[in-house]
Design a protein around this motif. Structure first.
Motif, mmCIF file in Angstrom:
data_model
loop_
_atom_site.group_PDB
_atom_site.id
_atom_site.type_symbol
_atom_site.label_atom_id
_atom_site.label_comp_id
_atom_site.label_asym_id
_atom_site.label_seq_id
_atom_site.Cartn_x
_atom_site.Cartn_y
_atom_site.Cartn_z
ATOM 1 N N THR A 1 17.960 31.925 65.066
ATOM 2 C CA THR A 1 16.717 32.503 64.544
ATOM 3 C C THR A 1 16.733 34.019 64.682
ATOM 4 O O THR A 1 16.175 34.731 63.839
ATOM 5 N N PHE A 2 17.380 34.536 65.752
ATOM 6 C CA PHE A 2 17.436 35.985 65.921
ATOM 7 C C PHE A 2 18.505 36.636 65.058
ATOM 8 O O PHE A 2 18.595 37.863 65.009
ATOM 9 N N VAL A 3 19.316 35.836 64.398
ATOM 10 C CA VAL A 3 20.192 36.371 63.361
ATOM 11 C C VAL A 3 19.406 36.538 62.070
ATOM 12 O O VAL A 3 19.418 37.595 61.435
ATOM 13 N N PHE A 4 18.689 35.471 61.689
ATOM 14 C CA PHE A 4 17.978 35.481 60.410
ATOM 15 C C PHE A 4 16.615 36.157 60.492
ATOM 16 O O PHE A 4 16.184 36.807 59.531
ATOM 17 N N GLY A 5 15.921 36.019 61.625
ATOM 18 C CA GLY A 5 14.577 36.574 61.734
ATOM 19 C C GLY A 5 14.499 38.071 61.502
ATOM 20 O O GLY A 5 13.761 38.532 60.619
ATOM 21 N N PRO A 6 15.246 38.890 62.282
ATOM 22 C CA PRO A 6 15.200 40.335 62.046
ATOM 23 C C PRO A 6 15.699 40.738 60.660
ATOM 24 O O PRO A 6 15.171 41.670 60.051
ATOM 25 N N LEU A 7 16.732 40.031 60.173
ATOM 26 C CA LEU A 7 17.211 40.332 58.819
ATOM 27 C C LEU A 7 16.124 40.077 57.787
ATOM 28 O O LEU A 7 15.879 40.905 56.898
ATOM 29 N N LEU A 8 15.440 38.936 57.912
ATOM 30 C CA LEU A 8 14.386 38.602 56.971
ATOM 31 C C LEU A 8 13.222 39.577 57.080
ATOM 32 O O LEU A 8 12.705 40.072 56.055
ATOM 33 N N ALA A 9 12.801 39.875 58.316
ATOM 34 C CA ALA A 9 11.672 40.790 58.503
ATOM 35 C C ALA A 9 11.989 42.184 57.976
ATOM 36 O O ALA A 9 11.161 42.813 57.302
ATOM 37 N N THR A 10 13.195 42.670 58.273
ATOM 38 C CA THR A 10 13.578 44.001 57.807
ATOM 39 C C THR A 10 13.653 44.052 56.289
ATOM 40 O O THR A 10 13.201 45.023 55.660
ATOM 41 N N ALA A 11 14.227 43.005 55.687
ATOM 42 C CA ALA A 11 14.319 42.965 54.225
ATOM 43 C C ALA A 11 12.935 42.949 53.582
ATOM 44 O O ALA A 11 12.682 43.658 52.601
ATOM 45 N N LEU A 12 12.031 42.161 54.141
ATOM 46 C CA LEU A 12 10.670 42.086 53.598
ATOM 47 C C LEU A 12 9.944 43.418 53.737
ATOM 48 O O LEU A 12 9.259 43.863 52.814
ATOM 49 N N CYS A 13 10.096 44.064 54.909
ATOM 50 C CA CYS A 13 9.369 45.308 55.165
ATOM 51 C C CYS A 13 9.922 46.488 54.376
ATOM 52 O O CYS A 13 9.171 47.397 54.002
ATOM 53 N N THR A 14 11.221 46.501 54.137
ATOM 54 C CA THR A 14 11.834 47.640 53.450
ATOM 55 C C THR A 14 11.906 47.457 51.936
ATOM 56 O O THR A 14 11.816 48.429 51.187
ATOM 57 N N ALA A 15 12.074 46.210 51.479
ATOM 58 C CA ALA A 15 12.251 45.974 50.039
ATOM 59 C C ALA A 15 10.951 45.601 49.336
ATOM 60 O O ALA A 15 10.826 45.826 48.122
ATOM 61 N N ILE A 16 9.996 45.027 50.058
ATOM 62 C CA ILE A 16 8.764 44.579 49.409
ATOM 63 C C ILE A 16 7.578 45.430 49.845
ATOM 64 O O ILE A 16 6.999 46.169 49.042
ATOM 65 N N ASP A 17 7.217 45.326 51.127
ATOM 66 C CA ASP A 17 6.067 46.074 51.640
ATOM 67 C C ASP A 17 6.155 46.088 53.160
ATOM 68 O O ASP A 17 6.595 45.099 53.759
ATOM 69 N N PRO A 18 5.737 47.177 53.803
ATOM 70 C CA PRO A 18 5.811 47.219 55.268
ATOM 71 C C PRO A 18 5.024 46.107 55.965
ATOM 72 O O PRO A 18 5.318 45.765 57.113
ATOM 73 N N ALA A 19 4.045 45.551 55.289
ATOM 74 C CA ALA A 19 3.241 44.477 55.886
ATOM 75 C C ALA A 19 3.817 43.094 55.622
ATOM 76 O O ALA A 19 3.342 42.113 56.207
ATOM 77 N N ALA A 20 4.815 43.005 54.752
ATOM 78 C CA ALA A 20 5.321 41.694 54.335
ATOM 79 C C ALA A 20 5.924 40.906 55.498
ATOM 80 O O ALA A 20 5.811 39.678 55.552
#
Length: 433
Positions: free
Chosen positions: A168-187
């Motif tokens: 989960t700590f492999v995918f979680g930070p990757l997913l959160a960072t991708a959402l915050c940087t590519a979509i919206d900081p709140a995503a």
């Protein structure tokens, strides 16, 4: 094998060399493993999502780290209370209101951050956000304890859970960072809240595998101690200190890697670097669980923690992406053996009726160490030189190592007499290695 098994757990075949295949064939295991994996995924997204959102709205890593730290401290303080309630009243009774509160709190924190609310308002919202984080990992570990009891598969289960956490700590930070940087900081935070709600409700629905509560908990001989706190066990207190140091690694790296990626103009690289660190942890956990250990867990913990302190001491000197990724990978490799051995020791230190609470104390210790590290590393990155935050993992692990070496004698397993339904026996619990 250095372990002695006096009774066979239902649905668990006896083997001289337990492995992952045998573990996953345990009757009923998949009914809580799959929803448990889904429900714990948001936990790996929470801190980094808060840091990226608040840093975007305030422009300060110090402020972002402080809000994330309040969340972590709140989690650490309330997690053991949640675990004790789960031991007494059942996991479902705790999870259902918990996931609802956490979802609402996460949405409130997001709205306040986006509306440029004062920092104190973010602190207020961070308290219930952290306090209501569902303790899925400890609850899954407690369910393994019910299924396996005295089986040598307990060490394998501890390793499997560590690997699952790190996945989960492999995918979680990757997913959160991708959402915050590519979509919206709140995503990232919005997705974390939604996944917590859905995953938590699915896990709570698996009532058949949750540990017994109340008078029913006495069937394994622990009814007379079911109200004792896990914190009263000296070995648990030593493990809490060790896990505080591990939390310092997680928190210090999250902030420092984000600051490093920002400083070189590649913010999206943060998730890759942290994912590399977590991947090392996960791969090491797979190997650790596949080994039939003959070394006592107390000694393994000291050796593993010494290696972790040494590896973490090299982070601050890394000046390039490649070197930092390599050192981060090595730190991750060293974390898994320490985590797995610490969780394994709980089985011999704590009565069954208090194990969920014990696991939540350790989870809370990681969160508290992470919270303190996020705050301190954030201030160091703002006020000192780029990369100063990497000193936090080194300091945290070395201090915890000194405590662990000094108090290692308190990690000896308890001696109990107990009656099993299939017969009467008396044994001294030994390391399930």
């Amino acid at each position: 094998m250095a372990s002695t098994v006096t009774s066979e757990s239902p649905g668990t075949p006896v083997s001289s060399r337990p492995g992952y295949g045998q573990l996953l064939r345990t009757r009923g295991a998949w009914t809580f493993l799959l929803p448990g994996f889904a429900a714990r995924q948001p936990f790996a997204m929470l801190t980094i999502s808060i840091v990226l959102l608040v840093q975007h709205t305030t422009g300060s890593y110090g402020a972002a780290g402080a809000v994330a730290a309040v969340t972590g401290v709140s989690l650490a303080l309330f997690a053991p209370f949640t675990g004790r309630l789960a031991d007494r009243h059942g996991q479902r009774a705790v999870l259902l209101p918990g996931v609802l509160v956490h979802t609402l709190a996460g949405l409130s924190l997001t709205a306040l951050a986006l509306s440029d609310a004062p920092l104190w308002a973010l602190f207020v919202a961070a308290v219930p956000t952290g306090a209501s984080v569902p303790q899925i990992g400890p609850m899954v570990r407690a369910r393994w304890g019910v299924k396996l009891q005295d089986s040598p598969l307990m060490t394998t289960a501890a390793a499997f859970e560590s690997v699952t956490d790190e996945l989960t700590f492999v995918f979680g930070p990757l997913l959160a960072t991708a959402l915050c940087t590519a979509i919206d900081p709140a995503a990232g935070l919005l997705t974390e809240a939604a996944l917590t709600l859905v995953g938590g409700l699915l896990f709570a629905a698996q009532r058949g595998t949750q540990p017994a509560v109340g008078a029913d908990a006495g069937v394994d001989g622990h009814a007379r101690v079911k109200h004792a706190s896990a914190l009263s066990v000296p070995g648990v207190r030593v493990l809490i200190v060790a896990f505080l140091g591990i939390g310092a690694v997680f928190g210090g790296m999250q902030v420092s890697l984000a600051a490093f990626s920002e400083s070189i103009g590649e913010p999206g690289l943060n998730g890759v670097l942290y994912g590399t660190f977590a991947a090392g942890n996960m791969l090491s956990g797979v190997v650790c669980g596949a080994i039939a250990w003959k070394v006592a867990p107390r000694r393994r913990l000291v050796v593993a923690y010494g290696a972790l302190g040494l590896a973490a001491s090299g982070l601050w000197a890394a000046q390039s992406v490649v070197v930092l990724a390599g050192v981060g990978l090595l730190v991750g490799v060293c974390i898994a053996p320490a985590l797995i051995t610490g969780y394994t020791l709980v089985d011999g230190l704590v009565p069954a009726g208090a194990r969920t609470e014990a696991f939540t104390w350790l989870t809370g210790a990681v969160a508290l160490g992470q919270a303190a590290a996020v705050m301190v590393a954030g201030q160091m990155e703002d006020r000192l030189w780029d990369g100063a935050g990497f000193l936090v993992p080194m300091g945290g692990t070395l201090l915890a190592l000194a405590t662990l070496v000094t108090l290692r004698s308190r990690l000896s397993p308890r001696v109990v007499s107990r009656t099993v339904a299939r017969g009467v026996g008396h044994r001294v619990p030994v390391a399930v290695d």
